[in-house]
Design a protein around this motif. Structure first.
Motif, PDB file in Angstrom:
ATOM      1  N   ARG A  26       0.896  -1.304  -0.150  1.00 18.47           N
ATOM      2  CA  ARG A  26       0.166   0.201   0.000  1.00 18.47           C
ATOM      3  C   ARG A  26       1.001   1.141   0.145  1.00 18.47           C
ATOM      4  O   ARG A  26       1.644   1.272   0.917  1.00 18.47           O
ATOM      5  N   THR A  27       0.562   2.146  -0.892  1.00 23.20           N
ATOM      6  CA  THR A  27       1.228   3.521  -0.847  1.00 23.20           C
ATOM      7  C   THR A  27       0.357   4.600  -0.468  1.00 23.20           C
ATOM      8  O   THR A  27       0.744   5.870  -0.878  1.00 23.20           O
ATOM      9  N   THR A  28      -0.963   4.331  -0.097  1.00 25.65           N
ATOM     10  CA  THR A  28      -1.783   5.494   0.232  1.00 25.65           C
ATOM     11  C   THR A  28      -1.557   5.871   1.561  1.00 25.65           C
ATOM     12  O   THR A  28      -2.630   6.547   2.191  1.00 25.65           O
ATOM     13  N   LEU A  29      -0.590   5.426   2.367  1.00 25.31           N
ATOM     14  CA  LEU A  29      -0.303   5.838   3.684  1.00 25.31           C
ATOM     15  C   LEU A  29      -0.010   7.328   3.673  1.00 25.31           C
ATOM     16  O   LEU A  29       0.414   7.880   2.767  1.00 25.31           O
ATOM     17  N   ARG A  30      -0.456   8.071   4.864  1.00 21.00           N
ATOM     18  CA  ARG A  30      -0.143   9.708   4.856  1.00 21.00           C
ATOM     19  C   ARG A  30       1.166   9.621   4.561  1.00 21.00           C
ATOM     20  O   ARG A  30       2.140   9.143   5.261  1.00 21.00           O
ATOM     21  N   GLY A  31       1.588  10.607   3.853  1.00 18.69           N
ATOM     22  CA  GLY A  31       3.010  11.049   3.497  1.00 18.69           C
ATOM     23  C   GLY A  31       3.386  10.307   2.185  1.00 18.69           C
ATOM     24  O   GLY A  31       4.674  10.682   1.910  1.00 18.69           O
ATOM     25  N   SER A  32       3.079   9.420   1.761  1.00 14.72           N
ATOM     26  CA  SER A  32       3.678   8.586   0.504  1.00 14.72           C
ATOM     27  C   SER A  32       3.521   9.519  -0.719  1.00 14.72           C
ATOM     28  O   SER A  32       2.634  10.819  -0.613  1.00 14.72           O
ATOM     29  N   VAL A  33       4.119   9.378  -1.509  1.00 15.39           N
ATOM     30  CA  VAL A  33       4.327  10.423  -2.981  1.00 15.39           C
ATOM     31  C   VAL A  33       2.952  10.333  -3.381  1.00 15.39           C
ATOM     32  O   VAL A  33       2.567  11.594  -3.927  1.00 15.39           O
ATOM     33  N   GLN A  34       2.429   9.367  -3.865  1.00 14.68           N
ATOM     34  CA  GLN A  34       0.939   9.610  -4.350  1.00 14.68           C
ATOM     35  C   GLN A  34       0.068  10.173  -3.799  1.00 14.68           C
ATOM     36  O   GLN A  34      -0.805  11.021  -4.117  1.00 14.68           O
ATOM     37  N   TRP A  35       0.044   9.929  -2.153  1.00 19.17           N
ATOM     38  CA  TRP A  35      -0.868  10.970  -1.377  1.00 19.17           C
ATOM     39  C   TRP A  35      -0.706  12.375  -1.442  1.00 19.17           C
ATOM     40  O   TRP A  35      -1.598  13.366  -1.741  1.00 19.17           O
ATOM     41  N   LYS A  36       0.970  12.710  -1.515  1.00 20.33           N
ATOM     42  CA  LYS A  36       0.969  14.296  -1.553  1.00 20.33           C
ATOM     43  C   LYS A  36       0.586  14.647  -2.817  1.00 20.33           C
ATOM     44  O   LYS A  36       0.090  15.741  -2.825  1.00 20.33           O
ATOM     45  N   GLU A  37       0.980  13.919  -3.926  1.00 25.13           N
ATOM     46  CA  GLU A  37       0.760  14.540  -5.084  1.00 25.13           C
ATOM     47  C   GLU A  37      -1.253  14.704  -5.410  1.00 25.13           C
ATOM     48  O   GLU A  37      -1.306  15.794  -5.822  1.00 25.13           O
ATOM     49  N   LYS A  38      -1.787  13.836  -5.030  1.00 23.59           N
ATOM     50  CA  LYS A  38      -3.137  13.948  -4.960  1.00 23.59           C
ATOM     51  C   LYS A  38      -3.794  14.897  -4.067  1.00 23.59           C
ATOM     52  O   LYS A  38      -4.730  15.780  -4.289  1.00 23.59           O
ATOM     53  N   ARG A  39      -3.080  15.210  -2.996  1.00 26.69           N
ATOM     54  CA  ARG A  39      -3.486  16.363  -2.049  1.00 26.69           C
ATOM     55  C   ARG A  39      -3.365  17.672  -3.181  1.00 26.69           C
ATOM     56  O   ARG A  39      -4.248  18.485  -2.778  1.00 26.69           O
ATOM     57  N   ILE A  40      -2.127  17.596  -3.548  1.00 28.27           N
ATOM     58  CA  ILE A  40      -1.809  19.056  -4.178  1.00 28.27           C
ATOM     59  C   ILE A  40      -2.787  19.223  -5.452  1.00 28.27           C
ATOM     60  O   ILE A  40      -3.241  20.282  -5.523  1.00 28.27           O
ATOM     61  N   GLN A  41      -3.154  18.147  -6.275  1.00 24.72           N
ATOM     62  CA  GLN A  41      -4.005  18.188  -7.141  1.00 24.72           C
ATOM     63  C   GLN A  41      -5.514  18.483  -6.615  1.00 24.72           C
ATOM     64  O   GLN A  41      -6.260  19.120  -7.230  1.00 24.72           O
ATOM     65  N   GLU A  42      -5.938  18.149  -5.538  1.00 23.97           N
ATOM     66  CA  GLU A  42      -7.031  18.652  -4.990  1.00 23.97           C
ATOM     67  C   GLU A  42      -7.037  20.205  -4.246  1.00 23.97           C
ATOM     68  O   GLU A  42      -8.155  20.484  -3.631  1.00 23.97           O
ATOM     69  N   GLY A  43      -5.757  20.704  -4.361  1.00 26.33           N
ATOM     70  CA  GLY A  43      -5.783  21.858  -3.565  1.00 26.33           C
ATOM     71  C   GLY A  43      -5.686  21.938  -2.049  1.00 26.33           C
ATOM     72  O   GLY A  43      -5.970  22.850  -1.341  1.00 26.33           O
ATOM     73  N   LEU A  44      -5.291  20.678  -1.609  1.00 27.37           N
ATOM     74  CA  LEU A  44      -5.025  20.627  -0.043  1.00 27.37           C
ATOM     75  C   LEU A  44      -3.731  20.547   0.044  1.00 27.37           C
ATOM     76  O   LEU A  44      -2.782  20.309  -0.700  1.00 27.37           O
ATOM     77  N   ASP A  45      -3.525  20.841   1.436  1.00 24.91           N
ATOM     78  CA  ASP A  45      -2.311  20.901   2.058  1.00 24.91           C
ATOM     79  C   ASP A  45      -1.465  19.586   2.139  1.00 24.91           C
ATOM     80  O   ASP A  45      -2.021  18.582   2.653  1.00 24.91           O
ATOM     81  N   PRO A  46      -0.370  19.270   1.394  1.00 31.53           N
ATOM     82  CA  PRO A  46       0.212  17.947   1.250  1.00 31.53           C
ATOM     83  C   PRO A  46       1.099  17.708   2.800  1.00 31.53           C
ATOM     84  O   PRO A  46       1.627  16.631   2.758  1.00 31.53           O
ATOM     85  N   SER A  47       1.208  18.491   3.499  1.00 27.18           N
ATOM     86  CA  SER A  47       2.023  18.313   4.827  1.00 27.18           C
ATOM     87  C   SER A  47       1.277  17.154   5.604  1.00 27.18           C
ATOM     88  O   SER A  47       0.077  17.103   5.833  1.00 27.18           O
TER      89      SER A  47
END
Length: 529
Positions: free
Chosen positions: A229-250
Motif C-alpha cells: 500500500r502506498t496510500t499511507l499518509r506522506g506517500s508520494v502518491q498521497w502528496k501528489e493527490k492532495r496537491i491536485q485537490e488543492g489541499l495541504d500535502p503536509s
C-alpha cells in the motif's frame, strides 16, 4: 407454496439516471437479471416504472438493458415521464393485465405486479398519486425515503435493526420488513473495484483478486502485480493527490471531510465540526462544492399532474453565496479562517472515489446523516465517524453501514476489537472528543514513525492507530465481495426472499400485513446462518 409461482416485482422511481438512487440500485437489476436467467419460471420477474428524465447516462442504459429494453419493444422498462397520473396508471395496469392473461405462470386471482417498491417517497419529483392508486396488492417504502410514509397505501418499509430499533416501530404506519443486513443496497462494479485496488497499490509481489462476473457463473482470477500500500499518509502518491485537490500535502495537516449536500449541515452539526477544528488547529474541513440542484427546488417540467397549481418561492442563494455564508459563520462565530474550509470540485463518481484516500476522516451529520455519500467514502478507503444518538431513520444510517462492514476486529488481537463501536459516538460531546482524539493520535503517529527510523514517503511501518486499523480493514473489505455492505448479490437474494415472505403473508391472511424478520443473511448465492 410460492415456490412454483413466479413473483412479479416493480420498482417505481424518478431517478433511474445519473443519481445516487441509481448508483445504489443498479446492482439490483444486475442480480435480478442473473437470478431470472438462472431460475426461469420459479423466481421473480422485475419491472421498472420511471417518471424521471432519460439523461442518456450509463446508469440509465444499464438498467434499461437489464430489463430487456423499453416495454414498447417487448422489454420491462416503462417510461411514464411524459404522462399524467391516470394515463400512467392505465398504461401499467393494461400491460400487466394483458401479460397476466397470456402467462401460464401467473396466478389468475390477483393483479400483477405482486409488489411495488416505491423508491421515491416524499422526495423531490415524487408522484404519490401512483402508489395511492394501488399499483400492486403490496407496496413498499424502499431505499430512498428514510422514514414512515404515514400513508395507508404503503404496507411495508424495508429496514434493519439499526436504523429502526424496536422501540421506534410504533412510530411507523408501515409494517417492518427487517433485513439481516443494512437496508441500503450498495453497488460498485468489478471494474471500479479493480481500478481502486490498483490505484492504492504499487509493484511488488503479485496477489490474486477473485471475482465472479455479474450474470456469469464462471469465476475469473485477476493477477495484480501490486501489493504494497502506498496510500499511507506522506506517500508520494498521497502528496501528489492532495496537491491536485488543492489541499495541504503536509503530513501534520489533518483533513476532516463531509461530502453531503449543504442542506444536511444543521446548526448542531456545524457547531460540533467547528469545536473539533478549534481543538485541532492544524486541520482542514473539506466539503463538497454546492450545486444549484441542491438548493433550487423548482417544479418538475414533466406533465406529471392532472391539475395545475401555482406556488411562490423565495429566491435561492447562489453557489458562491452558500460558500460565503459557511465561511462567514465559521470566521465570525468560531474564529476559523476561510483557508481552513475548502470545497471539492464536483467530478464523476469514479474520480470522486479516487480522491477519498487523501482525506483522513469523514465527519457525519446529525439530523440527516450521510447515506450513499458514506458508502462512497468507505469504498474509497475513507473512515467514517458517525453517531447513534439520533432518534430517526435518517440519522442512524451511518450506524447500519458500519455495523455491516464486519469491523468487529480479530478476536486473537484484543487491540483490534470493536473498531465499529469506536467510530460510533453516543453523544455530541463524545463525537467531538473522539474526532479530536483520532486527529491528534494520527498526526502524532507520523512523527513517532519518523522517530523510529521510518521515512516520510510511505516506506516505513507507521504506528498503529484506530484510524489506521480502520483504513486497513477498508482496504481488505473492499476486495471481498462477500462483506455484507458491498455484497449486492447477497442483498438481491435477501430482497427476493423477503418479497416471497410478504406475498405468502398476503395470501395466508387474505391481504393483511405482519412485521417480518429475515434472520439469516445471504452470502452471495448462499444463505448463511
Amino acid at each position: 407454496s410460492t415456490s412454483h409461482t413466479k413473483l412479479y416485482l416493480g420498482y417505481l422511481s424518478h431517478d433511474f439516471n445519473d443519481h445516487p438512487t441509481a448508483h445504489l440500485a443498479e446492482g439490483l437489476f444486475v442480480w435480478h437479471d442473473h437470478n431470472q436467467n438462472k431460475n426461469n419460471s420459479n423466481g421473480v420477474e422485475v419491472y421498472a416504472y420511471s417518471y424521471g428524465k432519460d439523461d442518456g447516462s450509463t446508469y440509465r442504459k444499464s438498467i434499461v438493458q437489464r430489463l430487456d429494453g423499453p416495454v414498447e419493444q417487448g422489454g420491462r422498462f416503462f417510461d411514464i415521464s411524459q404522462m399524467g397520473h391516470i394515463p400512467a396508471i392505465c398504461k401499467i395496469q393494461n400491460h400487466h393485465r394483458h401479460h397476466s392473461l397470456s402467462s401460464s405462470t401467473t396466478t389468475t386471482t390477483t393483479m400483477i405486479p405482486h409488489i411495488v417498491f416505491d423508491m421515491q417517497g416524499f422526495t423531490f419529483g415524487s408522484r404519490p398519486e401512483l402508489t395511492a392508486s394501488r399499483l400492486a396488492p403490496i407496496q413498499v417504502n424502499f431505499l430512498v425515503y428514510p422514514g414512515t410514509s404515514g400513508a395507508t397505501f404503503i404496507d411495508y418499509i424495508m429496514t434493519d435493526k439499526y436504523v429502526t430499533p424496536s422501540e421506534h416501530v410504533k412510530d411507523y404506519t408501515e409494517k417492518m420488513a427487517f433485513l439481516p443486513r443494512s437496508y441500503q443496497v450498495n453497488y460498485y462494479d468489478d471494474d471500479t473495484k479493480k481500478h481502486l485496488l490498483r490505484q492504492s497499490t504499487r509493484t511488488s509481489s503479485p496477489f490474486h483478486y477473485l471475482s465472479k462476473e455479474q450474470g456469469d457463473s464462471s469465476e475469473q482470477t485477476v493477477i495484480v502485480k501490486e501489493t504494497t500500500r502506498t496510500t499511507l499518509r506522506g506517500s508520494v502518491q498521497w502528496k501528489e493527490k492532495r496537491i491536485q485537490e488543492g489541499l495541504d500535502p503536509s503530513t501534520n495537516v489533518f483533513v476532516f471531510a463531509n461530502f453531503n449536500k449543504q442542506d444536511k449541515i444543521d446548526p448542531m452539526t456545524f457547531s460540533s465540526w467547528m469545536q473539533i477544528m478549534m481543538q485541532v488547529p492544524n486541520s482542514i474541513l473539506w466539503l463538497l462544492e454546492p450545486s444549484s440542484h441542491d438548493h433550487h427546488h423548482s417544479k418538475s417540467s414533466s406533465p406529471r399532474t392532472d391539475t395545475s397549481t401555482t406556488t411562490t418561492t423565495s429566491p435561492s442563494p447562489t453557489n458562491n453565496e452558500v460558500q460565503e455564508n459557511i465561511h462567514k459563520q465559521a470566521q465570525n462565530k468560531y474564529g476559523i479562517s476561510k483557508s481552513r474550509i475548502q470545497f471539492a470540485k464536483r467530478v464523476s463518481k469514479l474520480k470522486h472515489l479516487e480522491r477519498m484516500f487523501v482525506a483522513d476522516l469523514f465527519l457525519d451529520t446529525f439530523l440527516y446523516g450521510a447515506h450513499s455519500t458514506a458508502t462512497d467514502a468507505l469504498m474509497g478507503g475513507l473512515p467514517l465517524l458517525t453517531v447513534s444518538f439520533g432518534n430517526s431513520f435518517a440519522s442512524r444510517v451511518g450506524v447500519s453501514l458500519l455495523k455491516h462492514l464486519n469491523l468487529g476486529g480479530n478476536e486473537e488481537e484484543e487491540d483490534d476489537c470493536c473498531i465499529d463501536d469506536y467510530f460510533i459516538a453516543t453523544s455530541e460531546r463524545e463525537f467531538v472528543d473522539r474526532a479530536v482524539e483520532i486527529a491528534r493520535n494520527e498526526t502524532a503517529s507520523v512523527h513517532t514513525s519518523r522517530d523510529n527510523g521510518n521515512d516520510d514517503d510511505g516506506e516505513g511501518q507507521p504506528v498503529k492507530t484506530m484510524l489506521s486499523k480502520f483504513r486497513a480493514h477498508l482496504e481488505q473489505k473492499s476486495e471481498d465481495k462477500y462483506i455484507s455492505l458491498f455484497d449486492t448479490e447477497g442483498y438481491t437474494n435477501d430482497l427476493e426472499r423477503m418479497s416471497k415472505l410478504m406475498w405468502e403473508v398476503h395470501k395466508v391472511t387474505g391481504g393483511d400485513t405482519m412485521h417480518i424478520i429475515l434472520v439469516c443473511p445471504s452470502q452471495g448465492d448462499r444463505v448463511v446462518c
